[in-house]
Scaffold this active site. Structure first.
Site, PDB file in Angstrom:
ATOM      1  N   HIS A 158     -13.182   2.254   0.901  1.00 14.17           N
ATOM      2  CA  HIS A 158     -13.063   1.188   1.907  1.00 14.17           C
ATOM      3  C   HIS A 158     -13.693  -0.114   1.406  1.00 14.17           C
ATOM      4  O   HIS A 158     -14.080  -0.978   2.203  1.00 14.17           O
ATOM      5  CB  HIS A 158     -13.793   1.543   3.234  1.00 14.17           C
ATOM      6  CG  HIS A 158     -13.214   2.695   3.993  1.00 14.17           C
ATOM      7  ND1 HIS A 158     -14.004   3.605   4.664  1.00 14.17           N
ATOM      8  CD2 HIS A 158     -11.943   3.067   4.215  1.00 14.17           C
ATOM      9  CE1 HIS A 158     -13.245   4.497   5.273  1.00 14.17           C
ATOM     10  NE2 HIS A 158     -11.981   4.191   5.008  1.00 14.17           N
TER      11      HIS A 158
ATOM     12  N   ARG B 223      -2.734  -2.097  -3.238  1.00 14.97           N
ATOM     13  CA  ARG B 223      -3.978  -1.411  -2.908  1.00 14.97           C
ATOM     14  C   ARG B 223      -4.062  -0.111  -3.716  1.00 14.97           C
ATOM     15  O   ARG B 223      -3.124   0.691  -3.703  1.00 14.97           O
ATOM     16  CB  ARG B 223      -4.003  -1.074  -1.418  1.00 14.97           C
ATOM     17  CG  ARG B 223      -5.264  -0.334  -1.055  1.00 14.97           C
ATOM     18  CD  ARG B 223      -5.014   0.664   0.026  1.00 14.97           C
ATOM     19  NE  ARG B 223      -6.248   1.361   0.341  1.00 14.97           N
ATOM     20  CZ  ARG B 223      -6.292   2.484   1.040  1.00 14.97           C
ATOM     21  NH1 ARG B 223      -5.174   3.031   1.488  1.00 14.97           N
ATOM     22  NH2 ARG B 223      -7.427   3.080   1.279  1.00 14.97           N
TER      23      ARG B 223
ATOM     24  N   ARG C 161     -13.073  14.918   8.837  1.00 12.89           N
ATOM     25  CA  ARG C 161     -13.915  15.207   7.661  1.00 12.89           C
ATOM     26  C   ARG C 161     -15.371  15.373   8.082  1.00 12.89           C
ATOM     27  O   ARG C 161     -15.861  14.633   8.928  1.00 12.89           O
ATOM     28  CB  ARG C 161     -13.831  14.053   6.648  1.00 12.89           C
ATOM     29  CG  ARG C 161     -12.521  14.012   5.903  1.00 12.89           C
ATOM     30  CD  ARG C 161     -12.422  12.782   5.027  1.00 12.89           C
ATOM     31  NE  ARG C 161     -11.347  11.928   5.477  1.00 12.89           N
ATOM     32  CZ  ARG C 161     -11.171  10.660   5.085  1.00 12.89           C
ATOM     33  NH1 ARG C 161     -12.001  10.112   4.223  1.00 12.89           N
ATOM     34  NH2 ARG C 161     -10.160   9.955   5.550  1.00 12.89           N
TER      35      ARG C 161
ATOM     36  N   GLU D 147      -7.676  -5.799   5.523  1.00 10.23           N
ATOM     37  CA  GLU D 147      -7.635  -5.428   4.106  1.00 10.23           C
ATOM     38  C   GLU D 147      -6.480  -6.111   3.389  1.00 10.23           C
ATOM     39  O   GLU D 147      -6.602  -6.483   2.226  1.00 10.23           O
ATOM     40  CB  GLU D 147      -7.545  -3.900   3.981  1.00 10.23           C
ATOM     41  CG  GLU D 147      -8.871  -3.238   4.329  1.00 10.23           C
ATOM     42  CD  GLU D 147      -8.754  -1.782   4.724  1.00 10.23           C
ATOM     43  OE1 GLU D 147      -8.229  -1.512   5.822  1.00 10.23           O
ATOM     44  OE2 GLU D 147      -9.183  -0.920   3.949  1.00 10.23           O
TER      45      GLU D 147
ATOM     46  N   ASN E 241       0.877  -1.169   0.000  1.00 10.62           N
ATOM     47  CA  ASN E 241       0.000   0.000   0.000  1.00 10.62           C
ATOM     48  C   ASN E 241       0.918   1.224   0.000  1.00 10.62           C
ATOM     49  O   ASN E 241       1.449   1.615   1.032  1.00 10.62           O
ATOM     50  CB  ASN E 241      -0.892  -0.027   1.251  1.00 10.62           C
ATOM     51  CG  ASN E 241      -1.834   1.151   1.322  1.00 10.62           C
ATOM     52  OD1 ASN E 241      -1.805   2.024   0.456  1.00 10.62           O
ATOM     53  ND2 ASN E 241      -2.651   1.180   2.353  1.00 10.62           N
TER      54      ASN E 241
END
Ligand code: ADP
Length: 404
Positions: A184, A95, A245, A389, A7
């Site tokens: 996600h 990823r 956020r 993940e 990643n």
């Protein structure tokens, strides 16, 4: 079969080496501060289940290639290594945050795929260009090894148009592909699949609402193993209230702030992404700090927690409707979802009439293994399932390479 999962961020590389014969993690770690005066590399090796070694290097790491070379040296080191030679690596899984609407599934990297990732970069400029740097580095350092890309957006590509379209002029969709994508996806796919397995069903047989609550937060409605709606949008700013956020706000806030404060669009974008959410409301973005502040009577921290859990609850209600009221399980995952029993309890508070009822004793504490936390008479099961993940990327990489 050994798979290396990468990643790559703009100044970091997160990596994990898995042996897919038993899905064991052989080594994992992080290269960070690439391009800064002093870089840092952490390497953890697990050659056997009862052994663990940790190596930390601090030295200048000018670029991704240098960082990856250091990782390879450690992976193949006579003492600390977990492989003899890089020829033991069957495939590399990368990823990728944004695949636009071009990618519904993982893909083997070729020139066309690389170009498509670059073409999608305007929607996730920092992420996609960093991922490309990671792909190019891996291609150079692992010649002949298949490179597979797994997209955060891919799982959401099954959404129907009424869920992914924005009510903007149609040509904005046709020309600029402005629509909901969702993120996600690798995590939502993994935990919804695990929930089905833990309930003793095939994914096709059950409907699940998945809550990925970490620094970034998103929720998905998963029908028979396929995503039918998700809370993030064109970008990861939409939907739930997150660490920094704002999630959903009236889109006219942009125009209002521009007119009333003279802020530029990019200043407002930065405020909404980096200075809003929990941080914007109470000055803290880590849930642990927020609970500690609430204990001391901090009213803004209490407001932030109430806002977050109310928004989560509203989205659960919305996705219950999207799934026609037929929901087998609600799943909590990621940093907050796995560890924070207060957020879980407040999120489903008052939903008993919808058949959603928590067992406070089962819910108490953190979860490092999957656990069911619903009451015996809850119509909808409630699960905490740690996300993985890297394993999902490795599985998808293995399946693609094995079938290729
Ligand atoms: P990312 O989205 O960066 O992968 P994580 O899934 O690791 O993030 O989630 C990070 C967040 O999880 C932290 O900001 C913190 O709010 C929350 N968190 C982590 N551990 C705990 C804990 N023990 N209790 C409550 N919240 C926690």
């Amino acid at each position: 079969m050994k798979i290396l999962v990468i990643n790559a961020g703009s100044s970091s590389i997160k990596y994990q080496m898995l042996d897919m014969t038993d899905e064991a993690v052989l080594a994992s770690g992080l290269v960070e501060r690439i391009g800064e005066p002093t870089g840092k590399l952490v390497y953890k090796a697990f050659p056997d289940s009862d052994q663990e070694s940790k190596t930390v290097l601090e030295q200048p790491i000018p670029d991704h290639e240098t960082g990856m070379k250091l990782v390879i040296e450690l992976l193949t080191d006579a003492d600390k290594g977990v492989i003899k030679d890089i020829s033991e690596i069957t495939a590399v899984g990368h990823r990728i945050v944004h695949g636009g609407d071009k990618f519904h599934a993982p893909s083997l990297v070729d020139d066309v795929v690389e170009q498509a990732i670059e073409d999608t970069a305007p929607m996730a400029p920092l992420h996609n260009m960093a991922h490309l740097a990671g792909i190019r580095t891996a291609k150079a350092l692992f010649p002949g090894v298949p490179q597979v890309v797994v997209f955060d957006t891919a799982f959401h590509q099954t959404m129907p148009p009424e869920a992914y379209m924005y009510a903007l002029p149609y040509e904005m969709y046709e020309k600029q592909r402005v629509r909901r994508y969702g993120f996600h996806g690798t995590s939502h796919k993994y935990v919804s699949g695990e929930a089905a397995r833990l309930m003793g069903k095939a994914p096709e047989e059950c409907n699940v609402i998945t809550l990925h609550l970490g620094n970034g937060c998103s929720m998905s409605a998963v029908k028979g193993g396929e995503c039918v709606d998700t809370s993030m949008g064109l970008t990861p700013l939409a939907g739930l209230i997150m660490g920094t956020r704002c999630g959903d706000v009236d889109p006219a806030v942009y125009a209002f702030l521009e007119r009333s404060q003279g802020l530029t669009l990019s200043e407002i974008d930065s405020i909404m992404n980096k200075r809003s959410g929990l941080l914007g409301i109470c000055g803290m973005n880590d849930m642990r700090d927020i609970h500690a502040a609430i204990e001391k009577g901090d009213e803004k921290a209490a407001l932030a927690l109430n806002m977050v859990t109310y928004r989560n609850r509203q989205y659960i209600g919305s996705y219950m409707a999207s799934l026609g009221g037929k929901v087998d399980a609600i799943v909590f995952t990621a940093g907050i979802g796995e560890n924070d029993d207060i957020v879980r309890a407040k999120t489903v508070e008052g939903l008993e009439a919808m058949g959603i009822k928590l067992d406070p004793a089962k819910n108490a504490g953190r979860a490092t293994e999957p656990k069911a936390v619903h009451a015996a008479d809850s119509r909808v099961q409630i699960w905490v399932i740690p996300t993985n993940e890297e394993l999902e990327i490795a599985r998808q990489t293995r399946d693609l390479v094995a079938g290729a």
